[in-house]
Scaffold this active site. Structure first.
Site, mmCIF file in Angstrom:
data_model
loop_
_atom_site.group_PDB
_atom_site.id
_atom_site.type_symbol
_atom_site.label_atom_id
_atom_site.label_comp_id
_atom_site.label_asym_id
_atom_site.label_seq_id
_atom_site.Cartn_x
_atom_site.Cartn_y
_atom_site.Cartn_z
ATOM 1 N N ASP A 83 0.967 -7.088 5.505
ATOM 2 C CA ASP A 83 0.176 -7.980 5.324
ATOM 3 C C ASP A 83 1.728 -8.858 6.138
ATOM 4 O O ASP A 83 0.828 -10.080 7.211
ATOM 5 C CB ASP A 83 -0.781 -8.437 4.505
ATOM 6 C CG ASP A 83 -1.775 -7.479 4.034
ATOM 7 O OD1 ASP A 83 -2.036 -6.918 5.744
ATOM 8 O OD2 ASP A 83 -2.492 -8.309 2.997
ATOM 9 N N ASP B 206 2.632 -7.338 -4.167
ATOM 10 C CA ASP B 206 1.496 -7.248 -2.678
ATOM 11 C C ASP B 206 1.897 -8.510 -2.218
ATOM 12 O O ASP B 206 2.340 -9.110 -2.202
ATOM 13 C CB ASP B 206 0.022 -7.996 -2.969
ATOM 14 C CG ASP B 206 -1.566 -7.724 -1.442
ATOM 15 O OD1 ASP B 206 -1.898 -6.517 -2.004
ATOM 16 O OD2 ASP B 206 -1.426 -8.559 -0.606
ATOM 17 N N SER B 207 1.920 -7.650 -0.679
ATOM 18 C CA SER B 207 2.686 -9.267 0.434
ATOM 19 C C SER B 207 2.375 -10.327 0.605
ATOM 20 O O SER B 207 2.992 -10.857 0.988
ATOM 21 C CB SER B 207 3.063 -8.153 1.414
ATOM 22 O OG SER B 207 2.523 -8.157 2.834
ATOM 23 N N SER B 208 0.725 -10.045 0.148
ATOM 24 C CA SER B 208 0.358 -11.921 0.430
ATOM 25 C C SER B 208 0.775 -12.439 -0.594
ATOM 26 O O SER B 208 0.855 -13.922 -0.716
ATOM 27 C CB SER B 208 -1.188 -11.676 -0.278
ATOM 28 O OG SER B 208 -1.947 -10.966 1.232
ATOM 29 N N THR C 183 2.881 -20.243 22.246
ATOM 30 C CA THR C 183 1.143 -19.431 23.034
ATOM 31 C C THR C 183 0.318 -18.521 21.127
ATOM 32 O O THR C 183 1.472 -18.262 21.091
ATOM 33 C CB THR C 183 1.270 -19.078 24.383
ATOM 34 O OG1 THR C 183 -0.232 -18.441 24.477
ATOM 35 C CG2 THR C 183 1.986 -17.345 23.972
ATOM 36 N N GLN C 184 -0.502 -19.097 21.963
ATOM 37 C CA GLN C 184 -1.046 -18.498 20.820
ATOM 38 C C GLN C 184 -1.977 -16.899 21.869
ATOM 39 O O GLN C 184 -2.183 -16.094 20.829
ATOM 40 C CB GLN C 184 -2.628 -19.435 20.372
ATOM 41 C CG GLN C 184 -3.698 -20.307 21.309
ATOM 42 C CD GLN C 184 -4.544 -20.541 20.622
ATOM 43 O OE1 GLN C 184 -5.669 -20.389 20.225
ATOM 44 N NE2 GLN C 184 -4.086 -21.876 20.612
ATOM 45 N N CYS C 185 -1.303 -16.549 22.621
ATOM 46 C CA CYS C 185 -1.731 -15.079 23.311
ATOM 47 C C CYS C 185 -0.536 -14.441 22.557
ATOM 48 O O CYS C 185 0.765 -15.100 22.500
ATOM 49 C CB CYS C 185 -1.838 -15.495 25.012
ATOM 50 S SG CYS C 185 -2.536 -16.763 25.945
ATOM 51 N N THR D 134 4.981 -8.452 14.860
ATOM 52 C CA THR D 134 3.085 -9.428 14.781
ATOM 53 C C THR D 134 1.939 -7.919 14.385
ATOM 54 O O THR D 134 1.997 -7.257 15.157
ATOM 55 C CB THR D 134 2.771 -10.217 15.345
ATOM 56 O OG1 THR D 134 2.062 -11.191 15.022
ATOM 57 C CG2 THR D 134 1.830 -9.599 16.695
ATOM 58 N N THR E 280 0.955 -0.783 0.185
ATOM 59 C CA THR E 280 0.204 -0.290 0.486
ATOM 60 C C THR E 280 0.938 1.544 0.104
ATOM 61 O O THR E 280 0.356 2.079 -0.617
ATOM 62 C CB THR E 280 -0.568 -0.260 0.891
ATOM 63 O OG1 THR E 280 -2.085 -1.473 0.937
ATOM 64 C CG2 THR E 280 -1.584 1.666 1.086
HETATM 65 N N1 ASP Z 1 -2.298 -6.176 0.991
HETATM 66 C C1 ASP Z 1 -0.857 -5.470 1.124
HETATM 67 C C2 ASP Z 1 0.362 -5.387 1.621
HETATM 68 O O1 ASP Z 1 0.602 -6.430 2.549
HETATM 69 C C3 ASP Z 1 -1.702 -4.367 2.495
HETATM 70 C C4 ASP Z 1 -0.848 -3.294 3.021
HETATM 71 O O2 ASP Z 1 0.005 -2.720 2.094
HETATM 72 O O3 ASP Z 1 -0.543 -2.445 4.028
HETATM 73 O O4 ASP Z 1 0.871 -5.887 0.280
#
Ligand code: ASP
Length: 345
Positions: A93, A60-62, A280-282, A168, A16
């Site tokens: 992300d 995109d980082s995904s 831990t998931q906490c 995180t 973004t």
């Molecule tokens: N979908 C975007 C990414 O992680 C979201 C961002 O940059 O905040 O590439």
């Protein structure tokens, strides 16, 4: 005497932060970081020289995968001698995954590598990206007694600088999207940048060349426990072909069901050489397997303690350590100790 200028390399990977609104159409289009001084003339007032490189392709980082981490680490290694610090612009992300992975890939880092990004595109009036970018540059170039102020892989977001492998992403909405629940900020930014120097890791020697690990292992899985997880499902997950290690996200201080079948299935997997790392998931707090019977049984079954590690750090540490292809004993020894400040025992 005038302080010499720091030279900073900005690497844009995608996300973004690198978007702006097209004045004519109102659509989001890529922001040209190579014209950064035209976009932000005030940058000239910082005591830094800036170069920009854009990763190709911008993603995109995904879509980021371990090959991208290795390519990014390689780019920083190849430019290591020429710059005093690096700013990596990354989608939010998976930023904590990439930044954690780089903290492990770099084996003798002695210069700042500051990750940042934004929740609102940099070319949108109300963006959080402008401040994130400018302060990240200032931090990457900051010195203390002639040495880099924060020679770690860090993540700067909304007035806080964190050790990257402690972070995180916690909000898809708030501008302060990142948290470091178990380690204090390395710096807090208000009118001044207040560094928390005792919390910063400093290498004993600053080698002129950066060494990076050559590969990251695959075969890692994350299994999050929940009440009702059944034997068949757990057994089939743990017998997936190619599985080498599991990050087991347990309850509270590292607890899991004490049922016979549960412990048996874990024991069988460990018997087949699969590493199981308990975190831990906490968000806050740590695994301490001696505390309750429910944790003790895991320890006795051969599950490793991940203390207060994030999922992002646990996954990328396993990829790094298993990628070294060491003996079983050496692998376990590296997993039991913090390598880059990723946990506190
Ligand atoms: N979908 C975007 C990414 O992680 C979201 C961002 O940059 O905040 O590439």
């Amino acid at each position: 005497m005038e302080t010499p200028k720091s030279s900073i390399l900005i690497i844009y990977t995608g996300g973004t932060i690198g978007m702006k609104t097209d004045a004519a159409t109102g659509a989001l289009v890529p922001f040209d970081f190579s014209a950064i001084y035209d976009e932000f003339p005030s940058l000239k007032r910082l005591n830094v020289d800036i170069d920009v490189q854009t990763m190709s392709p911008v993603i995109d980082s995904s879509n980021v995968a371990p090959d991208n981490w290795i390519a990014l680490a390689g780019l920083i290694r190849d430019n290591y001698a020429r710059y005093d610090g690096f700013v990596v612009l990354h989608g939010t992300d998976t930023m904590s995954y990439t930044a954690s992975a780089l903290s492990f890939l770099f084996e003798n880092l002695a210069k700042p590598v500051v990750f940042t990004g934004s929740q609102i595109p940099i070319g949108v009036l109300r963006t959080d990206g402008r401040e994130n970018l400018i302060t990240a540059i200032e931090i990457a170039g900051a010195r203390r007694n002639g040495a880099p102020a924060v020679p770690e892989v860090s993540l700067y977001f909304q007035n806080r600088l964190f050790r990257a492998n402690r972070t995180t992403k916690r909000s898809a909405e708030a501008l302060n999207a990142f948290r470091s629940y178990n380690y204090p900020p390395l710096a807090e930014v208000g009118v001044n940048i207040a560094y928390n120097f005792p919390a910063v890791i400093r290498p004993a020697v600053a080698d002129p060349e950066l060494r990076i690990a050559r590969r990251l292992a695959d075969g890692i899985a994350v299994i999050k426990l929940f009440p009702g997880l059944g034997e068949q499902i757990l057994r089939s997950m743990l017998s997936a072909p190619g599985l080498r290690a599991v990050v087991l996200e347990t309850f509270g201080a590292g607890n899991a069901p004490t049922s016979e079948w549960f412990i048996r299935v874990l024991r069988e997997a460990i018997g087949h050489g699969i590493i199981i790392l308990n975190i831990t998931q906490c968000g806050g707090g740590k695994v301490s397997m001696e505390l309750y019977e429910t944790g003790l049984r895991l320890q006795k079954a051969g599950v490793l303690c991940g203390y207060d590690m994030t999922t992002e750090a646990a996954v990328s540490k396993l990829m790094y350590v298993l990628g070294l292809e060491l003996s079983g004993e050496e692998t376990l020894a590296l997993l039991r100790k913090p390598l880059r400040g990723e946990f506190s025992a």
